[in-house]
Scaffold this motif. Sequence first.
Motif, mmCIF file in Angstrom:
data_model
loop_
_atom_site.group_PDB
_atom_site.id
_atom_site.type_symbol
_atom_site.label_atom_id
_atom_site.label_comp_id
_atom_site.label_asym_id
_atom_site.label_seq_id
_atom_site.Cartn_x
_atom_site.Cartn_y
_atom_site.Cartn_z
ATOM 1 N N PRO A 14 0.822 -1.206 0.000
ATOM 2 C CA PRO A 14 0.000 0.000 0.000
ATOM 3 C C PRO A 14 0.858 1.258 0.000
ATOM 4 O O PRO A 14 1.867 1.340 0.708
ATOM 5 N N GLY A 15 0.449 2.230 -0.803
ATOM 6 C CA GLY A 15 1.213 3.457 -0.960
ATOM 7 C C GLY A 15 2.282 3.389 -2.018
ATOM 8 O O GLY A 15 2.885 4.423 -2.351
ATOM 9 N N ARG A 66 -3.904 9.960 -9.376
ATOM 10 C CA ARG A 66 -3.032 8.874 -8.937
ATOM 11 C C ARG A 66 -2.439 8.093 -10.105
ATOM 12 O O ARG A 66 -1.293 7.646 -10.021
ATOM 13 N N SER A 84 0.347 5.791 -5.275
ATOM 14 C CA SER A 84 -0.528 5.810 -4.104
ATOM 15 C C SER A 84 -1.510 4.651 -4.123
ATOM 16 O O SER A 84 -2.706 4.806 -3.851
ATOM 17 N N ASN A 86 -3.612 1.365 -3.176
ATOM 18 C CA ASN A 86 -4.232 0.852 -1.972
ATOM 19 C C ASN A 86 -4.862 -0.501 -2.285
ATOM 20 O O ASN A 86 -4.988 -0.880 -3.454
ATOM 21 N N GLU A 88 -7.765 -1.508 -2.484
ATOM 22 C CA GLU A 88 -8.928 -1.422 -3.365
ATOM 23 C C GLU A 88 -8.536 -1.393 -4.837
ATOM 24 O O GLU A 88 -9.390 -1.574 -5.705
ATOM 25 N N ASP A 89 -7.269 -1.159 -5.127
ATOM 26 C CA ASP A 89 -6.789 -1.178 -6.501
ATOM 27 C C ASP A 89 -6.472 -2.585 -6.985
ATOM 28 O O ASP A 89 -6.123 -2.766 -8.158
ATOM 29 N N VAL A 119 -2.335 -5.343 -4.312
ATOM 30 C CA VAL A 119 -1.827 -4.362 -3.360
ATOM 31 C C VAL A 119 -2.094 -4.903 -1.962
ATOM 32 O O VAL A 119 -3.249 -5.007 -1.539
ATOM 33 N N SER A 120 -1.035 -5.259 -1.248
ATOM 34 C CA SER A 120 -1.176 -5.890 0.052
ATOM 35 C C SER A 120 0.098 -5.715 0.860
ATOM 36 O O SER A 120 1.193 -5.620 0.309
ATOM 37 N N SER A 121 -0.066 -5.688 2.187
ATOM 38 C CA SER A 121 1.082 -5.658 3.081
ATOM 39 C C SER A 121 1.683 -7.043 3.264
ATOM 40 O O SER A 121 2.776 -7.184 3.782
#
Length: 121
Positions: A14-15, A66, A84, A86, A88-89, A119-121
Amino acid sequence: QVQLVESGGGLVQPGGSLRLSCAASGSIFSFYVMGWYRQAPGKQRELLARISGRGDTNYADSVKGRFTISRDNAKRTVYLQMTSLNPEDTAVYYCNAHFGALGTIGEKVYWGQGTQVTVSS
């Protein structure tokens, strides 16, 4: 006819940022309006951005500010620079080529095979 092949997808935090590429072949690239779409599980395919042969662009509200679409006609390639990001992308991202006026007999539409963006940590 034009053939489209997407690349550049993958896992990003994310980010973070990611750039997708779509290579075209089989026709004169500059004749086509190019677009990027995405489809998340359980959702409809969503138009994200489009760019004309001359470089005029349009963006969906969800990605405006973005994401940036661009094209290199000499390289027959369209890009989607994503920042950027997240969770949700997360989706499969598809490249699209369009020729001719909407709804006319001469209208032609082509799709790439898609590339996964997670998109994940």
